[in-house]
Write a protein that holds these residues in place. Structure first.
Motif, PDB file in Angstrom:
ATOM      1  N   GLY A 161     187.586  64.547 -17.128  1.00 33.29           N
ATOM      2  CA  GLY A 161     188.790  65.335 -16.847  1.00 33.29           C
ATOM      3  C   GLY A 161     189.801  64.663 -15.948  1.00 33.29           C
ATOM      4  O   GLY A 161     191.011  64.845 -16.120  1.00 33.29           O
ATOM      5  N   MET A 162     189.329  63.887 -14.955  1.00 34.74           N
ATOM      6  CA  MET A 162     190.241  63.276 -13.997  1.00 34.74           C
ATOM      7  C   MET A 162     190.547  61.814 -14.307  1.00 34.74           C
ATOM      8  O   MET A 162     191.478  61.247 -13.733  1.00 34.74           O
ATOM      9  N   CYS A 163     189.757  61.197 -15.192  1.00 32.88           N
ATOM     10  CA  CYS A 163     189.954  59.768 -15.465  1.00 32.88           C
ATOM     11  C   CYS A 163     190.288  59.478 -16.932  1.00 32.88           C
ATOM     12  O   CYS A 163     191.388  59.033 -17.250  1.00 32.88           O
ATOM     13  N   LEU A 164     189.337  59.739 -17.807  1.00 26.28           N
ATOM     14  CA  LEU A 164     189.525  59.353 -19.216  1.00 26.28           C
ATOM     15  C   LEU A 164     190.627  60.148 -19.913  1.00 26.28           C
ATOM     16  O   LEU A 164     191.527  59.565 -20.525  1.00 26.28           O
ATOM     17  N   TYR A 165     190.555  61.472 -19.857  1.00 24.47           N
ATOM     18  CA  TYR A 165     191.514  62.288 -20.601  1.00 24.47           C
ATOM     19  C   TYR A 165     192.962  62.036 -20.163  1.00 24.47           C
ATOM     20  O   TYR A 165     193.835  61.815 -21.018  1.00 24.47           O
ATOM     21  N   PRO A 166     193.273  62.038 -18.869  1.00 29.39           N
ATOM     22  CA  PRO A 166     194.666  61.788 -18.465  1.00 29.39           C
ATOM     23  C   PRO A 166     195.158  60.395 -18.856  1.00 29.39           C
ATOM     24  O   PRO A 166     196.316  60.234 -19.253  1.00 29.39           O
ATOM     25  N   SER A 167     194.285  59.387 -18.745  1.00 31.35           N
ATOM     26  CA  SER A 167     194.723  58.028 -19.057  1.00 31.35           C
ATOM     27  C   SER A 167     194.912  57.829 -20.559  1.00 31.35           C
ATOM     28  O   SER A 167     195.762  57.039 -20.990  1.00 31.35           O
ATOM     29  N   VAL A 168     194.138  58.548 -21.375  1.00 35.76           N
ATOM     30  CA  VAL A 168     194.295  58.445 -22.830  1.00 35.76           C
ATOM     31  C   VAL A 168     195.556  59.175 -23.296  1.00 35.76           C
ATOM     32  O   VAL A 168     196.290  58.698 -24.154  1.00 35.76           O
ATOM     33  N   THR A 169     195.832  60.336 -22.717  1.00 38.35           N
ATOM     34  CA  THR A 169     196.978  61.141 -23.163  1.00 38.35           C
ATOM     35  C   THR A 169     198.305  60.701 -22.548  1.00 38.35           C
ATOM     36  O   THR A 169     199.348  60.806 -23.191  1.00 38.35           O
ATOM     37  N   LYS A 170     198.261  60.196 -21.294  1.00 38.28           N
ATOM     38  CA  LYS A 170     199.494  59.771 -20.615  1.00 38.28           C
ATOM     39  C   LYS A 170     199.215  58.502 -19.813  1.00 38.28           C
ATOM     40  O   LYS A 170     199.195  58.508 -18.582  1.00 38.28           O
ATOM     41  N   LEU A 171     199.015  57.387 -20.540  1.00 38.57           N
ATOM     42  CA  LEU A 171     198.581  56.156 -19.902  1.00 38.57           C
ATOM     43  C   LEU A 171     199.602  55.634 -18.897  1.00 38.57           C
ATOM     44  O   LEU A 171     199.239  55.190 -17.807  1.00 38.57           O
ATOM     45  N   ARG A 172     200.891  55.656 -19.239  1.00 37.52           N
ATOM     46  CA  ARG A 172     201.905  55.142 -18.319  1.00 37.52           C
ATOM     47  C   ARG A 172     201.945  55.923 -17.010  1.00 37.52           C
ATOM     48  O   ARG A 172     202.140  55.355 -15.940  1.00 37.52           O
ATOM     49  N   GLU A 173     201.760  57.224 -17.103  1.00 41.19           N
ATOM     50  CA  GLU A 173     201.822  58.073 -15.920  1.00 41.19           C
ATOM     51  C   GLU A 173     200.522  58.047 -15.125  1.00 41.19           C
ATOM     52  O   GLU A 173     200.539  58.105 -13.884  1.00 41.19           O
ATOM     53  N   HIS A 174     199.399  57.927 -15.845  1.00 43.85           N
ATOM     54  CA  HIS A 174     198.101  58.028 -15.184  1.00 43.85           C
ATOM     55  C   HIS A 174     197.215  56.813 -15.481  1.00 43.85           C
ATOM     56  O   HIS A 174     196.022  56.944 -15.749  1.00 43.85           O
ATOM     57  N   TYR A 175     197.783  55.634 -15.378  1.00 47.83           N
ATOM     58  CA  TYR A 175     197.009  54.417 -15.612  1.00 47.83           C
ATOM     59  C   TYR A 175     195.895  54.253 -14.584  1.00 47.83           C
ATOM     60  O   TYR A 175     194.880  53.599 -14.845  1.00 47.83           O
ATOM     61  N   ASP A 176     196.085  54.851 -13.390  1.00 44.62           N
ATOM     62  CA  ASP A 176     195.037  54.736 -12.373  1.00 44.62           C
ATOM     63  C   ASP A 176     193.773  55.497 -12.776  1.00 44.62           C
ATOM     64  O   ASP A 176     192.694  55.229 -12.245  1.00 44.62           O
ATOM     65  N   GLY A 177     193.880  56.431 -13.726  1.00 43.61           N
ATOM     66  CA  GLY A 177     192.690  57.090 -14.255  1.00 43.61           C
ATOM     67  C   GLY A 177     191.814  56.105 -15.003  1.00 43.61           C
ATOM     68  O   GLY A 177     190.584  56.102 -14.866  1.00 43.61           O
ATOM     69  N   LEU A 178     192.450  55.229 -15.803  1.00 41.37           N
ATOM     70  CA  LEU A 178     191.709  54.201 -16.525  1.00 41.37           C
ATOM     71  C   LEU A 178     191.121  53.187 -15.547  1.00 41.37           C
ATOM     72  O   LEU A 178     189.974  52.747 -15.714  1.00 41.37           O
ATOM     73  N   ILE A 179     191.899  52.841 -14.525  1.00 42.21           N
ATOM     74  CA  ILE A 179     191.401  51.914 -13.503  1.00 42.21           C
ATOM     75  C   ILE A 179     190.161  52.486 -12.824  1.00 42.21           C
ATOM     76  O   ILE A 179     189.159  51.788 -12.627  1.00 42.21           O
ATOM     77  N   ALA A 180     190.222  53.777 -12.466  1.00 42.05           N
ATOM     78  CA  ALA A 180     189.090  54.420 -11.795  1.00 42.05           C
ATOM     79  C   ALA A 180     187.836  54.382 -12.672  1.00 42.05           C
ATOM     80  O   ALA A 180     186.729  54.096 -12.189  1.00 42.05           O
ATOM     81  N   PHE A 181     188.007  54.660 -13.953  1.00 45.17           N
ATOM     82  CA  PHE A 181     186.863  54.653 -14.874  1.00 45.17           C
ATOM     83  C   PHE A 181     186.274  53.247 -14.990  1.00 45.17           C
ATOM     84  O   PHE A 181     185.048  53.069 -14.905  1.00 45.17           O
ATOM     85  N   LEU A 182     187.147  52.252 -15.156  1.00 47.70           N
ATOM     86  CA  LEU A 182     186.668  50.873 -15.305  1.00 47.70           C
ATOM     87  C   LEU A 182     186.018  50.364 -14.019  1.00 47.70           C
ATOM     88  O   LEU A 182     184.989  49.677 -14.069  1.00 47.70           O
TER      89      LEU A 182
END
Length: 328
Positions: A161-182
């Motif tokens: 909910g806080m990492c994968l979904y936001p980064s997949v749906t709005k990567l430019r806005e929430h790229y730090d979600g992908l960073i957190a997951f990785l």
């Protein structure tokens, strides 16, 4: 009896932090957390390592609430160092700053509304909406509010909910979600490679599981409890949402310390700029805030909260599935 804007203004004198005090609380909690994490890797009795692992989870929880306060700018609002450190911590705790701020600010501005409050919070349906919805929608709704979903908040609320979904749906806005997951995955690999599977479990998984499970339940119970009130947009006011739709969770001093006074949730929603360590001052100083709607961590109270599923406009209360003629 002050209400509305008057009661909000009455809290304004407390909405300023003491920087030295804020730094002491932040640094001491981080120091204790580092020690507990080191204890999970130390070569001594397994019971000690397990105890350190659970302690690390509780300290993660406390530091998360401190992070939550800093993101609200309740503490250290002018410190670039604090902002940088908390952004790093947000990545490590699987609650990146961009996602947390956008969803949590929305939650504060739409708390207890029957429309729009699902962003940054648990979804809410009325009895009629639930009965009219499809089986798929009912499943999705009940899954989001299920006790196991709350217990496994580590996976469902934070990793997804806080990492994968936001980064997949709005990567430019929430790229730090992908960073957190990785980063989380890389930490898991590094810890396993350097210290083994046992360290992965005790140093990473258990602390995150404990902090996420408790944190998710606290957030749930503070807005889903017997006596909670929900409104449509026409009848909604900010102060009413704070005082009638946010609970005061009764705890002992030890739990209050580990949760950084987040139990004073009605006051936090009334004025989110009040530092966590000043919330008890507000209760003592303002009589109108001394009889809040309450809940607790008593097992029976937890069961009562978890049974609540939909809002019944006729009785003006949250009810369970049995109250709407459905088995569990």
């Amino acid at each position: 009896m002050r209400t509305g804007k008057e009661i909000i203004l009455a809290t304004k004198p407390f909405a300023c932090d003491f920087p030295v005090r804020s730094w002491v609380y932040l640094a001491s909690t981080a120091f204790l957390l580092a020690g507990a994490m080191a204890g999970t890797l130390w070569s001594f009795h397994p019971a000690g390592r397990i105890a350190c692992s659970f302690l690390a989870g509780l300290l993660f929880l406390r530091l998360f609430v401190i992070y939550h306060d800093q993101q609200h700018q309740a503490i250290l609002p002018h410190s670039r160092l604090a902002e940088a450190l908390m952004r790093v911590f947000g990545v490590l705790i699987l609650s990146p700053s961009s996602v947390w701020r956008s969803s949590h600010n929305h939650h504060h501005n739409h708390n207890s509304k029957l429309r729009g409050s699902h962003i940054g919070s648990f979804p809410i349906m009325t009895k009629a909406q639930f009965l009219k919805s499809s089986k798929g929608m009912r499943f999705k709704y009940l899954f989001a509010r299920h006790p196991l979903t709350i217990l496994f908040g580590y996976v469902f609320v934070f990793l997804y909910g806080m990492c994968l979904y936001p980064s997949v749906t709005k990567l430019r806005e929430h790229y730090d979600g992908l960073i957190a997951f990785l980063v989380h995955v890389l930490l898991a690999v590094a810890i396993t490679w350097a210290f083994g599977w046992g360290a992965l479990f005790l140093t990473l998984i258990v602390p995150h599981f404990v902090a996420s499970a408790i944190g998710t339940y606290l957030f749930y119970a503070q807005h889903n409890f017997p006596g909670v009130s929900f409104s449509d947009n026409a009848g909604w006011t900010y102060d009413k949402a704070a005082l009638e739709s946010s609970s005061f969770m009764k705890t002992g001093p030890i739990v209050a310390w580990f949760t950084a006074n987040i139990g004073y949730h009605h006051i936090h929603h009334l004025n989110s700029r009040i530092p966590f360590y000043r919330l008890p001052e507000v209760v003592a100083a303002i009589p109108e805030l001394q009889k809040p709607r309450t809940t607790s961590l008593h097992p029976l109270e937890i069961i009562r909260c978890l049974r609540l599923k939909v809002w019944d406009p006729d009785s003006q209360r949250m009810v369970g599935l049995r109250n709407i003629g459905m088995a569990r």
